[in-house]
Design a protein around this motif. Structure first.
Motif, PDB file in Angstrom:
ATOM      1  N   VAL A 209      -0.625  11.661  -2.300  1.00  0.00           N
ATOM      2  CA  VAL A 209      -0.193  10.686  -1.232  1.00  0.00           C
ATOM      3  C   VAL A 209       0.926   9.767  -1.434  1.00  0.00           C
ATOM      4  O   VAL A 209       1.127   8.894  -0.895  1.00  0.00           O
ATOM      5  N   GLY A 210       1.591  10.039  -2.463  1.00  0.00           N
ATOM      6  CA  GLY A 210       2.858   9.093  -2.862  1.00  0.00           C
ATOM      7  C   GLY A 210       2.549   7.819  -3.613  1.00  0.00           C
ATOM      8  O   GLY A 210       3.238   6.870  -3.532  1.00  0.00           O
ATOM      9  N   LEU A 211       1.149   7.897  -4.109  1.00  0.00           N
ATOM     10  CA  LEU A 211       0.849   6.472  -4.817  1.00  0.00           C
ATOM     11  C   LEU A 211       0.620   6.591  -6.020  1.00  0.00           C
ATOM     12  O   LEU A 211       0.611   7.733  -6.819  1.00  0.00           O
ATOM     13  N   THR A 212       0.610   5.518  -6.994  1.00  0.00           N
ATOM     14  CA  THR A 212       0.354   5.511  -8.342  1.00  0.00           C
ATOM     15  C   THR A 212      -1.279   5.601  -8.629  1.00  0.00           C
ATOM     16  O   THR A 212      -1.765   5.825  -9.612  1.00  0.00           O
ATOM     17  N   GLY A 213      -1.855   4.889  -7.619  1.00  0.00           N
ATOM     18  CA  GLY A 213      -3.369   4.753  -7.913  1.00  0.00           C
ATOM     19  C   GLY A 213      -3.789   3.474  -8.512  1.00  0.00           C
ATOM     20  O   GLY A 213      -4.908   3.198  -8.569  1.00  0.00           O
ATOM     21  N   GLN A 214      -2.886   2.536  -8.934  1.00  0.00           N
ATOM     22  CA  GLN A 214      -3.039   1.273  -9.369  1.00  0.00           C
ATOM     23  C   GLN A 214      -2.746   0.287  -8.497  1.00  0.00           C
ATOM     24  O   GLN A 214      -2.978  -0.925  -8.864  1.00  0.00           O
ATOM     25  N   GLU A 215      -2.337   0.539  -7.178  1.00  0.00           N
ATOM     26  CA  GLU A 215      -2.055  -0.432  -6.221  1.00  0.00           C
ATOM     27  C   GLU A 215      -3.249  -1.371  -5.927  1.00  0.00           C
ATOM     28  O   GLU A 215      -4.564  -0.855  -6.059  1.00  0.00           O
ATOM     29  N   SER A 216      -3.065  -2.657  -5.577  1.00  0.00           N
ATOM     30  CA  SER A 216      -4.189  -3.465  -5.363  1.00  0.00           C
ATOM     31  C   SER A 216      -4.783  -3.128  -4.205  1.00  0.00           C
ATOM     32  O   SER A 216      -4.529  -2.556  -3.264  1.00  0.00           O
ATOM     33  N   ARG A 217      -5.976  -3.648  -4.080  1.00  0.00           N
ATOM     34  CA  ARG A 217      -6.851  -3.515  -2.783  1.00  0.00           C
ATOM     35  C   ARG A 217      -5.884  -3.983  -1.610  1.00  0.00           C
ATOM     36  O   ARG A 217      -6.016  -3.406  -0.620  1.00  0.00           O
ATOM     37  N   GLU A 218      -5.343  -5.165  -1.843  1.00  0.00           N
ATOM     38  CA  GLU A 218      -4.619  -5.894  -0.624  1.00  0.00           C
ATOM     39  C   GLU A 218      -3.644  -4.902  -0.266  1.00  0.00           C
ATOM     40  O   GLU A 218      -3.279  -4.788   1.228  1.00  0.00           O
ATOM     41  N   ALA A 219      -2.650  -4.463  -1.204  1.00  0.00           N
ATOM     42  CA  ALA A 219      -1.709  -3.626  -0.603  1.00  0.00           C
ATOM     43  C   ALA A 219      -2.029  -2.291   0.029  1.00  0.00           C
ATOM     44  O   ALA A 219      -1.608  -1.901   0.979  1.00  0.00           O
ATOM     45  N   LEU A 220      -3.268  -1.757  -0.556  1.00  0.00           N
ATOM     46  CA  LEU A 220      -3.869  -0.533   0.281  1.00  0.00           C
ATOM     47  C   LEU A 220      -4.322  -0.898   1.785  1.00  0.00           C
ATOM     48  O   LEU A 220      -4.335  -0.010   2.517  1.00  0.00           O
ATOM     49  N   MET A 256      -9.433   7.939  -3.783  1.00  0.00           N
ATOM     50  CA  MET A 256      -8.172   8.295  -4.646  1.00  0.00           C
ATOM     51  C   MET A 256      -8.476   8.022  -6.023  1.00  0.00           C
ATOM     52  O   MET A 256      -8.965   7.082  -6.350  1.00  0.00           O
ATOM     53  N   ILE A 257      -7.930   9.029  -6.954  1.00  0.00           N
ATOM     54  CA  ILE A 257      -8.047   8.981  -8.388  1.00  0.00           C
ATOM     55  C   ILE A 257      -6.712   9.043  -9.011  1.00  0.00           C
ATOM     56  O   ILE A 257      -5.694   9.597  -8.430  1.00  0.00           O
ATOM     57  N   SER A 258      -6.708   8.405 -10.233  1.00  0.00           N
ATOM     58  CA  SER A 258      -5.399   8.422 -10.837  1.00  0.00           C
ATOM     59  C   SER A 258      -5.825   8.240 -12.421  1.00  0.00           C
ATOM     60  O   SER A 258      -7.084   7.982 -12.774  1.00  0.00           O
ATOM     61  N   GLY A 259      -5.079   8.453 -13.386  1.00  0.00           N
ATOM     62  CA  GLY A 259      -5.356   8.487 -14.799  1.00  0.00           C
ATOM     63  C   GLY A 259      -5.934   6.737 -15.209  1.00  0.00           C
ATOM     64  O   GLY A 259      -5.332   6.019 -14.502  1.00  0.00           O
ATOM     65  N   PRO A 260      -6.668   6.716 -16.052  1.00  0.00           N
ATOM     66  CA  PRO A 260      -7.304   5.475 -16.447  1.00  0.00           C
ATOM     67  C   PRO A 260      -6.207   4.732 -17.095  1.00  0.00           C
ATOM     68  O   PRO A 260      -5.288   5.140 -17.463  1.00  0.00           O
ATOM     69  N   MET A 261      -6.460   3.380 -17.050  1.00  0.00           N
ATOM     70  CA  MET A 261      -5.536   2.338 -17.368  1.00  0.00           C
ATOM     71  C   MET A 261      -6.372   1.114 -18.284  1.00  0.00           C
ATOM     72  O   MET A 261      -5.761   0.523 -18.963  1.00  0.00           O
ATOM     73  N   ARG A 269      -9.702   4.314  -6.339  1.00  0.00           N
ATOM     74  CA  ARG A 269      -9.359   3.522  -5.306  1.00  0.00           C
ATOM     75  C   ARG A 269     -10.356   4.195  -3.974  1.00  0.00           C
ATOM     76  O   ARG A 269      -9.981   5.148  -3.464  1.00  0.00           O
ATOM     77  N   SER A 270     -11.273   3.297  -3.554  1.00  0.00           N
ATOM     78  CA  SER A 270     -12.427   3.944  -2.792  1.00  0.00           C
ATOM     79  C   SER A 270     -12.217   3.273  -1.524  1.00  0.00           C
ATOM     80  O   SER A 270     -12.065   2.175  -1.341  1.00  0.00           O
ATOM     81  N   PHE A 271     -12.477   4.044  -0.377  1.00  0.00           N
ATOM     82  CA  PHE A 271     -12.451   3.467   1.032  1.00  0.00           C
ATOM     83  C   PHE A 271     -13.772   3.552   1.778  1.00  0.00           C
ATOM     84  O   PHE A 271     -14.432   4.693   1.615  1.00  0.00           O
ATOM     85  N   ILE A 272     -14.399   2.627   2.348  1.00  0.00           N
ATOM     86  CA  ILE A 272     -15.703   2.749   2.680  1.00  0.00           C
ATOM     87  C   ILE A 272     -15.972   2.460   4.363  1.00  0.00           C
ATOM     88  O   ILE A 272     -16.924   1.683   4.731  1.00  0.00           O
ATOM     89  N   PRO A 273     -15.247   3.232   5.030  1.00  0.00           N
ATOM     90  CA  PRO A 273     -14.519   4.417   5.064  1.00  0.00           C
ATOM     91  C   PRO A 273     -13.028   3.944   5.345  1.00  0.00           C
ATOM     92  O   PRO A 273     -12.154   4.412   4.830  1.00  0.00           O
ATOM     93  N   HIS A 274     -12.930   2.769   6.075  1.00  0.00           N
ATOM     94  CA  HIS A 274     -11.628   2.339   6.420  1.00  0.00           C
ATOM     95  C   HIS A 274     -11.263   0.979   5.859  1.00  0.00           C
ATOM     96  O   HIS A 274     -10.218   0.933   5.791  1.00  0.00           O
ATOM     97  N   ARG A 275     -12.184   0.337   4.957  1.00  0.00           N
ATOM     98  CA  ARG A 275     -11.631  -0.696   4.182  1.00  0.00           C
ATOM     99  C   ARG A 275     -11.539  -0.389   2.849  1.00  0.00           C
ATOM    100  O   ARG A 275     -12.442   0.280   2.129  1.00  0.00           O
ATOM    101  N   CYS A 276     -10.656  -0.817   2.027  1.00  0.00           N
ATOM    102  CA  CYS A 276     -10.588  -0.365   0.503  1.00  0.00           C
ATOM    103  C   CYS A 276     -11.704  -1.342   0.041  1.00  0.00           C
ATOM    104  O   CYS A 276     -11.882  -2.627  -0.074  1.00  0.00           O
ATOM    105  N   HIS A 277     -12.456  -0.609  -1.044  1.00  0.00           N
ATOM    106  CA  HIS A 277     -13.500  -1.382  -1.687  1.00  0.00           C
ATOM    107  C   HIS A 277     -12.947  -2.065  -2.828  1.00  0.00           C
ATOM    108  O   HIS A 277     -12.043  -1.734  -3.678  1.00  0.00           O
ATOM    109  N   ALA A 278     -13.703  -3.317  -3.024  1.00  0.00           N
ATOM    110  CA  ALA A 278     -13.304  -4.275  -4.342  1.00  0.00           C
ATOM    111  C   ALA A 278     -13.540  -3.542  -5.493  1.00  0.00           C
ATOM    112  O   ALA A 278     -13.121  -3.911  -6.247  1.00  0.00           O
TER     113      ALA A 278
END
Length: 357
Positions: A209-220, A256-261, A269-278
């Motif tokens: 979906v065009g993301l890195t998967g490392q975006e912050s919760r706030e950005a998502l 959403m999943i990405s490679g580990p850092m 990055r998990s949504f529950i279901p509409h808010r991004c989980h901390a």
């Protein structure tokens, strides 16, 4: 039921969530009356929950209802309810492994389970899904202790460990581990795995979906285009997962999943279901760890070190250690993890005077 004198309540942190723990006998038996009461107690619907004890976040607007066990292989019954923050909605459509961490201690504190010396195993019947979890509570001298050296990401400080182990959780709500029978399904052009190993989840790669998967919760949280796209996939996944129309349900979770850092197996990055989980929910983490072991899935394509039993699932606040046990054929036989909990206050909570169950 007159609530002028308040309702007995334990307010506890369980894992990376907080919630109100009640005995079933102290709440109305009628579901509609019970839900109205809980909405009033939490202060919903209101984004600030200013007139209740909720914390203006799905992670701090949760309820556990405890009662004597209804089955011989458990010590206590546990019903989890998600009280929506800005909607007049109370959902039992899922369990919660974080709030589960406080059930054993709460059951002992409220006299449902007798404490043993040193530590007390508590078998918990999770009414939302029907499975039994086993928790081990530290009870030196026959009293619950919350002090210890265990640390979990997303919670400051150290506390007493609460190990949780689960068996038979595959298909907890969907009927089977892979409800469509496929390791990969394509929805709106996105390769997804629809899985239920304790929590119905739709797992997809962030880069799809065009993301890195490392975006912050706030950005998502601020990305309305992304959230609309994920919701469109979720609504289609619901019927495929035997969950029916999920427009007003809190499952499936979108992850959403990405490679580990940070040296883990995969980042989430998990949504529950509409808010991004901390962080990430307990059963969602177990489902993610499980899908990493399934060949051909989006998760398996990017996961690292999937051999052995321990999986470090990264999330925005750190990582969660998950244990996945498999038989010789590679089938998952049990899963678990380490949580902590703490009693924050015990007393009586007062709903709005207009609520008269």
């Amino acid at each position: 039921m007159n609530n002028d004198d308040g309702i007995p309540c334990l307010w506890m942190r369980g894992g990376t969530s907080k919630g109100a723990y009640f005995l079933a006998r102290d709440l109305p038996q009628d579901v509609a009356a019970r839900d109205a009461l809980l909405l009033s107690i939490m202060g919903s619907p209101d984004p600030m929950q200013i007139d209740g004890i909720g914390g203006a976040d799905p992670l701090t607007s949760k309820v556990a209802i405890l009662s004597p066990s209804s089955r011989a292989d458990a010590d206590v019954d546990y019903l989890f309810l998600q009280v929506f923050v800005d909607q007049a909605l109370v959902s039992d459509a899922q369990g919660c492994g974080n709030i589960l961490a406080g059930v054993g201690p709460a059951a002992i504190e409220r006299g449902l389970v007798p404490a043993q010396d040193d530590e007390t195993p508590v078998r918990i019947h999770m009414r939302n899904t029907g499975e039994v979890a086993r928790a081990v509570v530290q009870t030196p001298g026959g009293r619950v202790s919350y002090a210890g050296t265990a640390r979990i990401d997303g919670v400051p400080g150290t506390h007493a460990p609460v190990p949780l182990m689960f068996k038979g959780i595959a298909g907890s709500m969907c009927g089977s581990l892979l409800p469509t029978g496929n390791a990969v399904d394509v929805i709106d052009g996105i390769a997804c795995t629809l899985i239920d190993n304790g929590m119905p989840c739709v797992i997809l790669r962030a880069d799809a979906v065009g993301l890195t998967g490392q975006e912050s919760r706030e950005a998502l949280e601020a990305d309305q285009t992304l959230k609309s796209r994920l919701e469109a996939i979720r609504l289609q996944a619901g019927p495929l997962m035997n969950l029916g129309d999920v427009a007003k349900k809190s499952v499936p979770k979108m992850t959403m999943i990405s490679g580990p850092m940070q040296g883990g197996v995969v980042s989430t990055r998990s949504f529950i279901p509409h808010r991004c989980h901390a962080t990430i929910g307990v059963f969602a983490a177990i489902s993610v760890a499980t899908v990493c072991t399934l060949k051909g899935t989006p998760a398996a394509q990017i996961a690292t070190r999937t051999e052995g039993t321990q999986f470090s699932i990264e999330h925005p606040s750190g990582s969660m250690k998950v244990i996945v046990e498999r038989d010789q054929s590679g089938n998952v036989t049990a899963a678990g993890l380490l949580r902590t909990t703490r009693k924050l206050f015990e007393g009586r909570v007062f709903p709005a005077s207009a609520v008269r169950p």
